[in-house]
Design a protein around this motif. Structure first.
Motif: not given
Length: 485
Positions: A127-135, A285-297
């Motif tokens: 698996f791959q971890t999410l990219p940096p929050r500011d990327a 919960r919510t996850h910041r995928l990268n600088k561009l996108v955040q998701i809410w579940l």
């Protein structure tokens, strides 16, 4: 971030250093859940056989540990504590692994400990971890739901068990849903199961009510080879809805089995959703995928008011605490795009006869309308906020009268699909055609939704690409939404 190194680990017999022990298998494979920039939840269920026996997958006691490494030969691996799988936790071993690096490819495996003779000592995946929050990086993910095992394997039945509509007829039925191969071929960075991941109330003549019966639904679903293969290399996030909680349109107040408490407990037990060491965790919960996108579940069953309560300001699907959390975190986020993943629709249209979601006039329409007003009042832009819904068995792209857009991923398998309701239909929740529908399925077909996140390039702004696929992977509909100034 789309590249995948699909390392396949050799399946080797494990010779215990102590007295001989019964061989233990991982017939249901492994699942990685809730991947962040620095952590992931790893899960495996120990089984007594490598395939189903008498309609179920028997569990096996044992002790194992997970290893995680940036190298396929597991040099400098992170090793979890020994984990005991036993009957009380359905023989599931689960661990939160932390201190990982953002945007990094990891390999993982399950190994026997304390004499546990694993038939697959080096079983694992990547698996791959999410990219940096500011990327501002490219990534993609797939959303699917409504995986009806009974409809696929047997067909639709009457209460006496008579088959009224045949199930899947392909010679590859034993492998499971063809959509899983199509998804794996697209190499998404993760998969979202948007609810109804199993169906406790199907077949209708033998609904699951006890703990053992609920667990069996998960075993038969996740032992299918195509699911095992997909989740070996594709991390996951999960929502639950009515069918994988209690039964159709169920709420906490309804009497009957399975109980509200058992439905919640089984969801947390069977899926890698929350830290296994956390007591009374919140499922939203919510996850910041990268600088561009955040998701809410969001969670749609645990806190809801009774469906039959008259609609009004006190009636809620989300509950006061979750609603406050959702609004606060949406306002705090500086992500370019915000995506709400909901197990039930907020735009539709839906069947007018229903009464359990934000679209239904006899349901929770007041809370839904209030949320859209709140979005507008707080200047959440219509070209930056999107809703993705499960629950509906047809794929669509609809626009609310306020301008906010919703995409339905549809039922994953064709045997569980149907045609939807159109704006202006007197039997729909939108008889006055206030909703603008840009796409809906023209024939019943399974499938899923893929979202591509694309950063700004060559003078073009960053955008989201929404692509609806059928269950063989063919593109049915595609639209882009750019981050314009």
């Amino acid at each position: 971030m789309n590249s995948k190194c699909l390392a396949v680990f050799a399946l080797l017999p494990f010779l215990a250093s102590t007295s001989p022990a019964a061989t233990v298998y991982l017939a249901q494979g492994t699942i990685v859940g809730e991947v962040t920039q620095t952590s992931a939840i790893l899960q495996a269920r120990l089984t007594a056989a490598d395939s189903p026996r008498d309609g179920d997958v028997p569990g096996a006691e044992g002790t194992v540990f997970f290893e995680v490494s940036t190298s396929p030969d597991f040099v400098r691996a992170i090793k979890t504590l020994n984990l005991t799988a036993k009957a009380e936790n359905d023989y599931i071993a689960k661990a939160l692994v932390s201190k990982l690096q953002p945007g990094t490819q990891y390999y993982y495996r399950v190994s026997g400990a304390r004499g546990t003779a694993l038939a697959s000592i080096a079983y694992g995946g990547s698996f791959q971890t999410l990219p940096p929050r500011d990327a501002a990086t490219r990534l993609s993910f797939v959303v699917g739901n409504c995986m009806n095992y009974a409809f696929f394997q047997v067909g639709q039945t009457k209460k006496d068990g008579t088959v009224t509509k045949a199930g899947y007829q392909g010679a590859d039925k034993n492998l499971g849903y063809p959509a899983m191969d199509a998804i794996l071929g697209l190499k998404p960075d993760f998969f979202v199961g948007a609810g109804d991941n199993v169906y406790y109330d199907h077949p209708g003549h033998t609904p699951a009510k006890t703990q053992a019966e609920l667990r069996r639904k998960w075993h038969e679903q996740f032992v299918q080879p195509r699911l095992v293969k997909l989740f070996k290399f594709t991390p996951t996030y999960w929502l639950k809805d009515d069918h994988d909680y209690r039964w159709n349109d169920s709420d906490p107040s309804l009497p009957g089995e399975p109980s509200h408490a058992l439905g919640i407990q089984t969801y947390f037990e069977q899926l890698p959703v929350v830290d296994p060491e956390e007591w009374r965790p919140d499922p939203y919960r919510t996850h910041r995928l990268n600088k561009l996108v955040q998701i809410w579940l969001v969670e749609g069953r645990d806190y809801r008011s009774p469906n039959k309560t008259p609609d009004g300001p006190e009636k809620s699907i989300w509950g006061a605490r979750q609603k406050q959390w959702l609004q606060e975190t949406l306002l705090e986020s500086d992500a370019t795009f915000k995506i709400l993943l909901s197990p039930t629709p907020m735009v539709g249209p839906d069947d007018a006869s229903k009464g359990d979601n934000h679209v239904n006039q006899k349901g929770f329409r007041h809370e839904g309308d209030a949320f859209f007003r709140w979005l507008a009042e707080n200047k959440i832009r219509t070209d930056r906020f999107f809703i993705i819904t499960g629950d509906r068995h047809w794929k669509y792209h609809s626009v609310h009268p306020s301008g906010y857009e919703e995409f339905s991923c549809g039922a994953l398998n064709t045997e569980n699909s149907r045609l939807g309701r159109n704006p202006g239909d007197g039997k729909s929740t939108d008889p006055e055609a206030k909703v603008k529908q840009l796409y809906t399925d023209k024939q019943p077909v399974g499938g899923f939704l893929k979202i591509n996140v694309r950063p700004a390039e060559r003078g073009e702004p960053a955008d989201l690409q929404f692509v609806l696929h059928d269950d063989k992977g063919a593109t049915l509909y595609k639209v882009e939404r750019a981050a314009k100034q």
